[in-house]
Design a protein around this motif. Structure first.
Motif: not given
Length: 103
Positions: A1, A3, A5-6, A68, A71-72, A100, A102
């Motif tokens: 998936m 991410n 945010v990342a 974590d 949220k955006q 984490f 990516e």
């Protein structure tokens, strides 16, 4: 998936730009601000950043936030924070610690 945010965090670091984020703080309040990422503690999944919030506290240096709880996130195009070369080298030399994000 994927991410999002990342991806935006990584992009802001490598491009040396401010990051606009929506964040849930320890009181579960939703806050919005810009941040310039200075460092990342991968063990705690925590960012050290300079932050700016026009509506609340204004500018704060060396603000710590949990990744974590973001949220955006979106890179703010047309801005310049400055590339944090030590962080970029840390990411390149310790890829496994930053999976984490990516990379």
């Amino acid at each position: 998936m994927i991410n999002a945010v990342a991806i935006e965090i990584t992009k802001s670091i490598y491009e040396g730009k401010w990051l606009s984020i929506r964040y849930h703080n320890k009181n579960e309040e939703e806050t919005y601000f810009w941040c310039g990422i200075k460092d990342i503690d991968t063990d705690k999944r925590m960012i050290l950043a300079d932050v700016y919030n026009i509506g609340r506290e204004g500018f704060k240096a060396d603000f710590k936030m949990y990744i974590d709880s973001i949220k955006q996130a979106n890179v703010v195009e047309g801005t310049f924070y400055g590339k944090q070369e030590a962080l970029i080298e840390k990411m390149k030399n310790n890829v496994e610690d930053f999976l984490f994000l990516e990379l």
